[in-house]
Write a protein that holds these residues in place. Structure first.
Motif, PDB file in Angstrom:
ATOM      1  N   ILE A  13       0.840  -1.200   0.000  1.00 58.09           N
ATOM      2  CA  ILE A  13       0.000   0.000   0.000  1.00 58.09           C
ATOM      3  C   ILE A  13       0.875   1.250   0.000  1.00 58.09           C
ATOM      4  O   ILE A  13       0.572   2.232  -0.652  1.00 58.09           O
ATOM      5  CB  ILE A  13      -0.961  -0.013   1.206  1.00 58.09           C
ATOM      6  N   ALA A  14       1.977   1.195   0.718  1.00 57.95           N
ATOM      7  CA  ALA A  14       3.055   2.191   0.690  1.00 57.95           C
ATOM      8  C   ALA A  14       2.728   3.539   1.306  1.00 57.95           C
ATOM      9  O   ALA A  14       3.405   4.522   1.028  1.00 57.95           O
ATOM     10  CB  ALA A  14       3.591   2.366  -0.726  1.00 57.95           C
ATOM     11  N   ASP A  15       1.732   3.639   2.169  1.00 55.98           N
ATOM     12  CA  ASP A  15       1.500   4.888   2.898  1.00 55.98           C
ATOM     13  C   ASP A  15       2.725   5.247   3.726  1.00 55.98           C
ATOM     14  O   ASP A  15       3.030   6.423   3.945  1.00 55.98           O
ATOM     15  CB  ASP A  15       0.285   4.762   3.823  1.00 55.98           C
ATOM     16  N   CYS A  16       3.441   4.234   4.167  1.00 61.40           N
ATOM     17  CA  CYS A  16       4.625   4.438   5.001  1.00 61.40           C
ATOM     18  C   CYS A  16       5.771   5.113   4.252  1.00 61.40           C
ATOM     19  O   CYS A  16       6.551   5.857   4.843  1.00 61.40           O
ATOM     20  CB  CYS A  16       5.105   3.100   5.566  1.00 61.40           C
ATOM     21  N   VAL A  17       5.878   4.864   2.959  1.00 60.33           N
ATOM     22  CA  VAL A  17       6.996   5.393   2.173  1.00 60.33           C
ATOM     23  C   VAL A  17       7.013   6.920   2.210  1.00 60.33           C
ATOM     24  O   VAL A  17       8.038   7.530   2.524  1.00 60.33           O
ATOM     25  CB  VAL A  17       6.956   4.881   0.713  1.00 60.33           C
ATOM     26  N   ASN A  18       5.899   7.544   1.905  1.00 56.98           N
ATOM     27  CA  ASN A  18       5.838   9.006   1.895  1.00 56.98           C
ATOM     28  C   ASN A  18       5.852   9.603   3.295  1.00 56.98           C
ATOM     29  O   ASN A  18       6.273  10.738   3.481  1.00 56.98           O
ATOM     30  CB  ASN A  18       4.606   9.493   1.139  1.00 56.98           C
ATOM     31  N   ALA A  19       5.410   8.834   4.280  1.00 61.35           N
ATOM     32  CA  ALA A  19       5.360   9.336   5.651  1.00 61.35           C
ATOM     33  C   ALA A  19       6.716   9.292   6.345  1.00 61.35           C
ATOM     34  O   ALA A  19       6.958  10.064   7.275  1.00 61.35           O
ATOM     35  CB  ALA A  19       4.351   8.526   6.457  1.00 61.35           C
ATOM     36  N   CYS A  20       7.608   8.443   5.908  1.00 62.93           N
ATOM     37  CA  CYS A  20       8.905   8.265   6.572  1.00 62.93           C
ATOM     38  C   CYS A  20       9.772   9.517   6.417  1.00 62.93           C
ATOM     39  O   CYS A  20      10.098   9.923   5.309  1.00 62.93           O
ATOM     40  CB  CYS A  20       9.639   7.058   5.989  1.00 62.93           C
ATOM     41  N   PRO A  21      10.201  10.122   7.540  1.00 70.47           N
ATOM     42  CA  PRO A  21      10.989  11.352   7.455  1.00 70.47           C
ATOM     43  C   PRO A  21      12.441  11.150   7.018  1.00 70.47           C
ATOM     44  O   PRO A  21      13.108  12.120   6.665  1.00 70.47           O
ATOM     45  CB  PRO A  21      10.931  11.912   8.880  1.00 70.47           C
ATOM     46  N   CYS A  24      13.706   5.647   4.653  1.00 68.61           N
ATOM     47  CA  CYS A  24      14.361   4.348   4.868  1.00 68.61           C
ATOM     48  C   CYS A  24      13.527   3.165   4.388  1.00 68.61           C
ATOM     49  O   CYS A  24      13.934   2.024   4.556  1.00 68.61           O
ATOM     50  CB  CYS A  24      14.726   4.174   6.336  1.00 68.61           C
ATOM     51  N   ILE A  25      12.374   3.424   3.771  1.00 67.45           N
ATOM     52  CA  ILE A  25      11.489   2.351   3.322  1.00 67.45           C
ATOM     53  C   ILE A  25      11.580   2.228   1.807  1.00 67.45           C
ATOM     54  O   ILE A  25      11.403   3.202   1.084  1.00 67.45           O
ATOM     55  CB  ILE A  25      10.046   2.608   3.780  1.00 67.45           C
ATOM     56  N   HIS A  26      11.856   1.013   1.352  1.00 64.62           N
ATOM     57  CA  HIS A  26      12.102   0.760  -0.066  1.00 64.62           C
ATOM     58  C   HIS A  26      11.250  -0.399  -0.572  1.00 64.62           C
ATOM     59  O   HIS A  26      10.930  -1.312   0.188  1.00 64.62           O
ATOM     60  CB  HIS A  26      13.580   0.418  -0.285  1.00 64.62           C
ATOM     61  N   MET A  27      10.936  -0.380  -1.866  1.00 60.81           N
ATOM     62  CA  MET A  27      10.178  -1.470  -2.467  1.00 60.81           C
ATOM     63  C   MET A  27      11.067  -2.707  -2.579  1.00 60.81           C
ATOM     64  O   MET A  27      12.225  -2.616  -2.967  1.00 60.81           O
ATOM     65  CB  MET A  27       9.665  -1.085  -3.852  1.00 60.81           C
ATOM     66  N   PHE A  43      17.436  -0.943   8.139  1.00 59.03           N
ATOM     67  CA  PHE A  43      17.693  -0.857   9.572  1.00 59.03           C
ATOM     68  C   PHE A  43      18.754   0.182   9.919  1.00 59.03           C
ATOM     69  O   PHE A  43      18.720   0.770  11.003  1.00 59.03           O
ATOM     70  CB  PHE A  43      18.127  -2.214  10.130  1.00 59.03           C
ATOM     71  N   ASN A  44      19.686   0.415   9.026  1.00 59.57           N
ATOM     72  CA  ASN A  44      20.764   1.370   9.289  1.00 59.57           C
ATOM     73  C   ASN A  44      20.318   2.822   9.195  1.00 59.57           C
ATOM     74  O   ASN A  44      20.987   3.714   9.709  1.00 59.57           O
ATOM     75  CB  ASN A  44      21.939   1.139   8.337  1.00 59.57           C
ATOM     76  N   THR A  45      19.184   3.055   8.520  1.00 60.17           N
ATOM     77  CA  THR A  45      18.701   4.417   8.329  1.00 60.17           C
ATOM     78  C   THR A  45      17.521   4.755   9.246  1.00 60.17           C
ATOM     79  O   THR A  45      17.343   5.903   9.631  1.00 60.17           O
ATOM     80  CB  THR A  45      18.281   4.634   6.854  1.00 60.17           C
ATOM     81  N   CYS A  46      16.745   3.754   9.624  1.00 60.76           N
ATOM     82  CA  CYS A  46      15.555   3.960  10.461  1.00 60.76           C
ATOM     83  C   CYS A  46      15.923   4.641  11.776  1.00 60.76           C
ATOM     84  O   CYS A  46      16.899   4.275  12.431  1.00 60.76           O
ATOM     85  CB  CYS A  46      14.893   2.610  10.741  1.00 60.76           C
ATOM     86  N   ILE A  47      15.133   5.655  12.161  1.00 55.74           N
ATOM     87  CA  ILE A  47      15.380   6.396  13.402  1.00 55.74           C
ATOM     88  C   ILE A  47      14.374   6.041  14.498  1.00 55.74           C
ATOM     89  O   ILE A  47      14.302   6.714  15.524  1.00 55.74           O
ATOM     90  CB  ILE A  47      15.404   7.919  13.158  1.00 55.74           C
ATOM     91  N   ASP A  48      13.576   5.002  14.276  1.00 51.80           N
ATOM     92  CA  ASP A  48      12.649   4.508  15.294  1.00 51.80           C
ATOM     93  C   ASP A  48      11.587   5.534  15.680  1.00 51.80           C
ATOM     94  O   ASP A  48      11.195   5.633  16.835  1.00 51.80           O
ATOM     95  CB  ASP A  48      13.451   4.055  16.526  1.00 51.80           C
ATOM     96  N   CYS A  49      11.111   6.303  14.699  1.00 55.23           N
ATOM     97  CA  CYS A  49      10.125   7.341  15.011  1.00 55.23           C
ATOM     98  C   CYS A  49       8.706   6.782  15.144  1.00 55.23           C
ATOM     99  O   CYS A  49       7.866   7.374  15.806  1.00 55.23           O
ATOM    100  CB  CYS A  49      10.160   8.449  13.958  1.00 55.23           C
ATOM    101  N   GLY A  50       8.418   5.664  14.466  1.00 56.53           N
ATOM    102  CA  GLY A  50       7.107   5.033  14.580  1.00 56.53           C
ATOM    103  C   GLY A  50       6.030   5.573  13.660  1.00 56.53           C
ATOM    104  O   GLY A  50       4.877   5.122  13.719  1.00 56.53           O
ATOM    105  N   ILE A  51       6.370   6.510  12.803  1.00 51.99           N
ATOM    106  CA  ILE A  51       5.358   7.067  11.899  1.00 51.99           C
ATOM    107  C   ILE A  51       4.807   5.979  10.974  1.00 51.99           C
ATOM    108  O   ILE A  51       3.612   5.936  10.692  1.00 51.99           O
ATOM    109  CB  ILE A  51       5.927   8.260  11.105  1.00 51.99           C
TER     110      ILE A  51
END
Length: 74
Positions: A13-21, A24-27, A43-51
């Motif tokens: 669905i990829a709502d997370c892709v545009n929301a990630c600041p 770090c989310i890739h297809m 995992f190396n880029t994720c900042i654990d924001c939870g969005i």
């Protein structure tokens, strides 16, 4: 700690892709066992924001922990 997209639950669905600041989310390459496209979190880029957890409409598709065995890239 990074978040994890569970490959076999993600439906692309990829709502997370545009929301990630931090972008770090890739297809993923190919499709999962459900026959849908999927995404993965670097995992190396994720900042654990939870969005991503907040915007994903699928229950348990994203976990608030790093679980590499549940997330595929290919």
């Amino acid at each position: 700690m990074a978040h994890t997209i569970v490959t076999d639950i993600c439906e692309g669905i990829a709502d997370c892709v545009n929301a990630c600041p931090v972008a770090c989310i890739h297809m993923g390459n190919g499709i999962n066992k459900k026959g849908t496209n999927f995404y993965w979190i670097d995992f190396n880029t994720c900042i654990d924001c939870g969005i991503c957890l907040q915007v994903c409409p699928l229950e348990n598709a994203i976990l608030a922990e790093e679980r590499s065995e549940l997330q595929q890239i290919n």
